[in-house]
Design an enzyme around this catalytic site. Structure first.
Site, PDB file in Angstrom:
ATOM      1  N   ALA A 358     -80.868  92.736   2.883  1.00  0.00           N
ATOM      2  CA  ALA A 358     -81.289  91.360   2.750  1.00  0.00           C
ATOM      3  C   ALA A 358     -82.606  91.243   1.932  1.00  0.00           C
ATOM      4  O   ALA A 358     -82.888  90.335   1.347  1.00  0.00           O
ATOM      5  CB  ALA A 358     -81.490  90.591   3.948  1.00  0.00           C
ATOM      6  N   VAL A 362     -80.993 100.067  -0.617  1.00  0.00           N
ATOM      7  CA  VAL A 362     -81.098 101.232   0.395  1.00  0.00           C
ATOM      8  C   VAL A 362     -80.841 102.464  -0.579  1.00  0.00           C
ATOM      9  O   VAL A 362     -79.539 102.615  -1.059  1.00  0.00           O
ATOM     10  CB  VAL A 362     -79.991 100.955   1.403  1.00  0.00           C
ATOM     11  CG1 VAL A 362     -80.257 101.872   2.514  1.00  0.00           C
ATOM     12  CG2 VAL A 362     -80.220  99.517   2.171  1.00  0.00           C
ATOM     13  N   ASP A 478     -78.826  87.249  12.040  1.00  0.00           N
ATOM     14  CA  ASP A 478     -78.022  87.737  10.590  1.00  0.00           C
ATOM     15  C   ASP A 478     -77.115  88.751  10.942  1.00  0.00           C
ATOM     16  O   ASP A 478     -76.777  89.669  10.361  1.00  0.00           O
ATOM     17  CB  ASP A 478     -78.976  88.185   9.530  1.00  0.00           C
ATOM     18  CG  ASP A 478     -78.259  88.333   8.230  1.00  0.00           C
ATOM     19  OD1 ASP A 478     -77.532  87.729   8.015  1.00  0.00           O
ATOM     20  OD2 ASP A 478     -79.049  89.095   7.535  1.00  0.00           O
TER      21      ASP A 478
END
Ligand SMILES: *[C@@H]1O[C@H](CO)[C@@H](O)[C@H](O)[C@H]1NC(C)=O
Ligand SMILES: *[C@@H]1O[C@H](CO)[C@@H](O)[C@H](O)[C@H]1NC(C)=O
Ligand SMILES: *[C@@H]1O[C@H](CO)[C@@H](O)[C@H](O)[C@H]1NC(C)=O
Ligand SMILES: *[C@@H]1O[C@H](CO)[C@@H](O)[C@H](O)[C@H]1NC(C)=O
Ligand SMILES: *[C@@H]1O[C@H](CO)[C@@H](O)[C@H](O)[C@H]1NC(C)=O
Ligand SMILES: *[C@@H]1O[C@H](CO)[C@@H](O)[C@H](O)[C@H]1NC(C)=O
Ligand SMILES: *[C@@H]1O[C@H](CO)[C@@H](O)[C@H](O)[C@H]1NC(C)=O
Ligand SMILES: *[C@@H]1O[C@H](CO)[C@@H](O)[C@H](O)[C@H]1NC(C)=O
Length: 668
Positions: A358, A362, A478
């Site tokens: 979000a 990564v 989320d």
């Protein structure tokens, strides 16, 4: 009197005649008159239960405290009591897939000692680690790397910290703490020897050898008045912790009679002498002793120095190796240096990118030194992301559950924020669930039903923890398949707490909607922008429908242009009485029909447009574990109207060229 006899007599005297303050009691069974129950503890049929008695994975902490304070220190003589206690307990694990966390017997200067669930054993407050003062003997059934546990079946001595001073392996005596059998424990502390010993047995006979023996002077911690009790905790597990009976006694206070009765000088004074070496005396014996010490002193001192130096060096060395091992493999969140992370990710090289979260990219990181692999999350917009990053950090740092993504550490340097997580070899659930559609050749890699079911239960367990069982309620906000990571055994780990907001229980939901993914959002969330636990339940329902059906929340109709909402689609099958038709075709019927039906129905009940009709996560967990009746799902999807219509329709939102069908809503 020969010296030996003198000593024996002294000890007898010491134990039985000088102990004006000794306490002794025995509870063959328990009653509410003598105990205070804190947290989730309860009393039933004279047996104390320490954690919630539920057959479902739960998180719970409870403490039982003996009402009367017990005297452990006598300021008059500056002496501390010895004590011995014996109790029988049992730890039963109803669901062998889960275990933890264990129980403790403790002594505390306070009568309100209650700590947090999970690894905190109901003894330590997870938000204020140093708040509770105690000397405790832990009977630990879960390996907790945070607290440097050696295994999941040990006893340990804990002084004001859950990192044990010393632990003993119970397996050496062929005892399994969580076998469910009654186990009797003996704990003896002898002040004069400064030794604490713990014995364990399945029988009522005290064994010859202790499971743990610690050389320690507890006088610093044993205050004048101490409260005694038991504590235990679970975390997403089904362990029952029961105390059947308990006896306790103190003894061995020093009492200087000669001082109190100066005219009544009896033999006692003489006999006390060997027991109290520090006493003021002008006897020849002591002079001689002093002389001897004077000569032997320096030599003795030298020897002590050499031994001390050697031992320290060894300790330091083992501490060093332990520490470097620990920080790489075991420890809780720690701070990383930017250099370390840069090196491990080849300078954040694009070949190391494994995903986009979000608020950042990564990377996969290899730490050469330790050979470990981790996932490093790097903020995309260092400025805006900052608050979300810190929110994630502060929340995750206090949470512990086996189905949460484990944070290893962080780095705040060079204006960047980086989070380091355990690397999950199986990636995220959405990738696994939809890989076949992306790569039609790979038919064999379909996620099996048992893995899917396990994922649904694991997620229910962690959400129950977040909603109902941790100290402050956490709304995730989320929940979607992209935020569910899978470890090597396909156990789910919920991640990405960027949107989670800590909310005090019973406060109204915070009305800020930052981002989310269409299809996972409950109608009232779209309408009012308020996240509640019920909006999380909705998202969970969508996720498990995806897991059961292998379809995205919003998918283009095969061959058509129309967008199909997964909830509507499954509800359609349910209306026709053919809900099993919604099952993922790629499973080619390899699933338990009963489980599939149940999962689909639970999914629908969670995704009910009417938030009041959605079950709680605890209820969902109970249903999936066959502990509760499923919620009845109406044949027709309930329609729900708000005072003004939805601001957006699906067709407005889903643009045709949006490949992922993910629509970020930034304001409503
Ligand atoms: C404790 O002290 C009382 C007298 O004060 C004595 O009768 C009793 O035996 C003592 N108990 C123990 C366990 O030493
Ligand atoms: C305590 O309970 C255990 C287990 O129920 C039992 O075996 C033992 O005899 C009891 N001990 C005493 C002193 O009542
Ligand atoms: C238990 O409580 C009762 C009533 O308060 C009291 O009489 C008794 O002495 C207590 N027993 C112990 C061992 O403290
Ligand atoms: C009491 O004894 C401890 C050692 O056991 C010593 O450190 C402390 O100074 C003593 N206190 C007094 C008031 O004598
Ligand atoms: C704790 O101890 C205090 C006195 O030190 C007493 O007033 C209070 O009632 C006790 N609380 C409980 C729960 O026993
Ligand atoms: C931990 O400490 C905080 C602050 O003192 C308190 O509000 C909270 O109730 C404590 N938690 C437990 C489990 O005792
Ligand atoms: C002296 O000690 C004895 C027992 O040891 C006791 O009976 C007597 O009362 C004591 N006398 C005084 C003056 O304390
Ligand atoms: C030790 O004895 C000396 C004199 O004999 C005295 O002044 C001192 O107070 C004594 N100390 C203690 C701790 O009793």
């Amino acid at each position: 009197m020969p010296p030996r006899k003198l000593l024996v007599f002294s000890i007898i005297f010491f134990f039985f005649h000088s102990s004006a303050h000794n306490v002794s009691f025995d509870f063959p069974s328990f009653s509410l008159r003598n105990f205070t129950l804190l947290g989730d503890s309860y009393l039933r049929n004279g047996v104390l239960g320490l954690t919630r008695e539920l057959g479902v994975p739960s998180s719970s902490a409870g403490t039982v405290i003996y009402n009367n304070p017990v005297r452990f220190h006598d300021p008059e003589t500056n002496s501390t009591a010895s004590f011995s206690t014996k109790f029988s307990f049992s730890i039963t694990n109803i669901n062998p897939d889960s275990s933890g966390d264990g129980l403790s017997f403790f002594l505390s200067p306070e009568n309100r000692t209650l700590g947090s669930p999970g690894g905190y054993l109901g003894l330590v407050n997870s938000s204020q680690l140093t708040q509770n003062k105690f000397v405790a003997i832990e009977f630990d059934t879960r390996m907790d790397p945070h607290f440097e546990d050696p295994n999941d079946n040990h006893v340990g001595l804990d002084v004001e910290s859950l990192i044990s001073i010393k632990t003993g392996d119970v397996m050496l005596q062929e005892i399994s703490l969580k076998s469910g059998n009654a186990i009797t424990a003996w704990i003896d502390y002898k002040k004069d020897q400064e030794k604490l010993k713990i014995f364990l047995s399945y029988s009522n006979l005290k064994p010859d050898n202790p499971v743990l023996s610690v050389d320690i002077d507890l006088s610093k911690y044993l205050k004048e008045n101490m409260y005694l009790g038991f504590s235990a905790s679970t975390e997403g597990s089904t362990e029952l912790h029961l105390i059947e009976n308990w006896s306790f006694s103190t003894y061995g206070f020093l009492k200087l009679r000669s001082r109190l009765n100066p005219h009544n000088v009896s033999d006692n004074t003489v006999m006390m002498t060997p027991m109290i070496p520090a006493r003021n005396s002008s006897s020849n014996d002591h002079k001689r002793l002093g002389l001897g010490l004077g000569i032997a002193g320096p030599a003795f001192f030298l020897v002590v120095l050499v031994v001390f130096g050697y031992v320290s060096l060894r300790k330091w060395k083992s501490f060093k190796t332990q520490k470097s091992f620990k920080s790489d493999v075991l420890a809780g969140p720690r701070e990383f240096t930017y250099r370390e992370l840069k090196l491990a990710t080849k300078g954040f090289h694009s070949s190391r990118i494994i995903g986009h979260g979000a608020f950042g990219t990564v990377y996969k990181a290899f730490f050469d030194g330790s050979g470990t692999i981790a996932a490093v999350k790097r903020s995309r917009h260092s400025h805006e992301g900052k608050i979300e990053f810190l929110a994630e950090l502060s929340i995750i740092a206090c949470l512990r559950h086996k189905n949460l993504a484990q944070l290893q550490g962080w780095c705040v340097e060079k204006g960047e924020l980086l989070l380091v997580y355990d690397y999950m070899p199986n990636g995220s659930l959405d990738k696994l669930l939809y890989q076949e559609q992306q790569q039609p050749g790979k038919g064999e890699n379909v996620l099996s039903w048992s893995h899917r079911h396990n994922i649904a239960v694991g997620l229910a367990s962690v959400l129950t923890y977040l909603h109902q069982e941790c100290e402050q309620q956490v709304i995730h906000r989320d929940i979607k398949t992209g935020n569910v990571l899978l470890d090597g055994n396909f156990n789910p780990r919920l991640g990405d707490f960027g949107l989670a907001k800590l909310m005090d229980h019973d406060k109204s939901p915070v009305s800020t909607l930052t981002a989310g993914t269409m299809g996972y959002l409950a109608p009232e969330y779209l309408q009012y922008g308020k996240a509640t636990e019920k909006t999380d339940v909705f998202s969970y329902g969508v996720v498990i429908l995806e897991v059961a059906c292998g379809r995205r929340p919003i998918e283009r109709e095969t061959g058509g242009q129309k967008m199909v909402n997964l909830v509507d689609w499954v509800w359609g099958w349910h209306s026709e009485g053919k809900i099993i038709e919604a099952a993922d075709k790629r499973l080619v019927g390899e699933f338990r029909e009963e489980e599939m039906r149940k999962l689909l129905l639970v999914g629908l009940s969670c995704a009910n447009p009417d938030s009041a009709e959605r079950p709680s996560m605890r209820r969902v967990l109970q249903i999936l574990n066959n502990e509760a009746e499923p919620v009845a799902v109406p044949r027709l999807k309930p329609s729900i109207t708000f005072s003004c219509g939805l601001p957006l329709t699906l067709d407005d939102i889903v643009s045709d060229d949006d490949d992922e069908y993910e629509i970020k809503i930034t304001s409503v």
